[in-house]
Scaffold this active site. Sequence first.
Site, PDB file in Angstrom:
ATOM      1  NE  ARG A  58      -1.632  -2.456   2.806  1.00 21.89           N
ATOM      2  CZ  ARG A  58      -1.871  -3.736   2.528  1.00 21.89           C
ATOM      3  NH1 ARG A  58      -3.027  -4.082   2.054  1.00 21.89           N
ATOM      4  NH2 ARG A  58      -0.974  -4.666   2.767  1.00 21.89           N
ATOM      5  CB  THR A  59       3.298   2.585   2.448  1.00 22.21           C
ATOM      6  OG1 THR A  59       2.463   2.089   3.488  1.00 22.21           O
ATOM      7  CG2 THR A  59       3.830   3.955   2.824  1.00 22.21           C
ATOM      8  CE  LYS A  86      27.107  -4.321  -5.632  1.00 17.23           C
ATOM      9  NZ  LYS A  86      27.266  -3.316  -6.695  1.00 17.23           N
ATOM     10  CG  HIS A 136       2.883   3.820   8.797  1.00 19.49           C
ATOM     11  ND1 HIS A 136       3.076   4.672   7.717  1.00 19.49           N
ATOM     12  CD2 HIS A 136       2.511   2.621   8.259  1.00 19.49           C
ATOM     13  CE1 HIS A 136       2.824   4.017   6.593  1.00 19.49           C
ATOM     14  NE2 HIS A 136       2.482   2.773   6.893  1.00 19.49           N
TER      15      HIS A 136
HETATM   16  N1   CP Z   1      -0.569  -0.173   5.968  1.00 22.10           N
HETATM   17  C1   CP Z   1       0.635  -0.376   5.413  1.00 22.10           C
HETATM   18  O1   CP Z   1       1.627   0.286   5.778  1.00 22.10           O
HETATM   19  O2   CP Z   1       0.665  -1.309   4.419  1.00 22.10           O
HETATM   20  P1   CP Z   1       1.960  -1.743   3.573  1.00 22.10           P
HETATM   21  O3   CP Z   1       2.896  -2.437   4.535  1.00 22.10           O
HETATM   22  O4   CP Z   1       1.442  -2.641   2.491  1.00 22.10           O
HETATM   23  O5   CP Z   1       2.601  -0.483   3.046  1.00 22.10           O
END
Ligand code: CP
Length: 316
Positions: A58-59, A86, A136
């Site tokens: 998603r992100t 590396k 997040h």
């Molecule tokens: N919600 C979320 O961060 O999903 P992803 O890990 O798919 O980015």
Amino acid sequence: MPLKSRHLLGLEQLTREEINLVLDTASSMKEILGRPIKKVPALRGKTVINLFYEASTRTRTSFELAAKHLSADSVNIATAASSVTKGESLIDTAATLRALGADAVVLRHPMAGAPHLLARKVDCAVINAGDGAHEHPTQALLDLFTIREKKGRLADLTVVITGDIAHSRVARSNIWGLSKLGARVRLCGPETLLPSGLEQLPVEKYHDFDRAIAGADVVMMLRLQLERQQQGLFPSLREYARLYGLSRQRLGLAAPDALVMHPGPINRGVEIAADVADGAQSVINEQVTNGVAVRMAVLYLLIGGGGGNESDPAGR
Ligand code: CP
């Protein structure tokens, strides 16, 4: 009123006014997403680099789409196929990307604080796309946007966040964002999945999900992050699902028009029943769509040059 920082590292640092600025800008961006041609020139000539040290669907995809809709050039670095293998350090990798012309680096990293370190070392915008179990911020912003869009406000709503709070950067960012916008936050999970120090946060703590969900306006479920956990934090997945899973019957204890949210990815049958995830109260897919609008807003506010003072990015 622009954002005060040139970086987005977490919601702990943002004021209520800055959060509202992002949400208002995201409303303009969502209007662009409804057009037949989803493209405006707001970030023409800018370069956005997605640097992901952890898996993401998603992100990463929504940051890439957000940059493209604003006419920026967007590049993805899969660290497994980069010179990170590396031995190149995070700082040297980011300095290389800056030398290649990055205006913004979007970083996901397993270590809490990695984006903060990067922001002190590189001369471009740094956006935290998830740092360990810390924050997040764009996920919480899209959650706030979705709730505000559906309910018309955040103030005085009761939001219950249930599951693996201890390992959840989503929960931490949402605690800051929801409380700054006036919502009541209930955190629910077994003692082993609730972090210490909760008494210093503006939240109520519950172990009994039936009590926590009673009358809630929003039910936000979290994935069990088995990859970040030590063994033995709960007896079994079956036991966890019985006590902390969101079934249709348990959802009946919330407000009749309660929203069901989940940041994804979902473990169907563990933290949420399939019929609830796909049910009429679920806004899980709308969260994903809104993620593009919110990330367009963040990119525009950080590297668009106007800090929110420019003419409407939607070109109306
Ligand atoms: N919600 C979320 O961060 O999903 P992803 O890990 O798919 O980015």
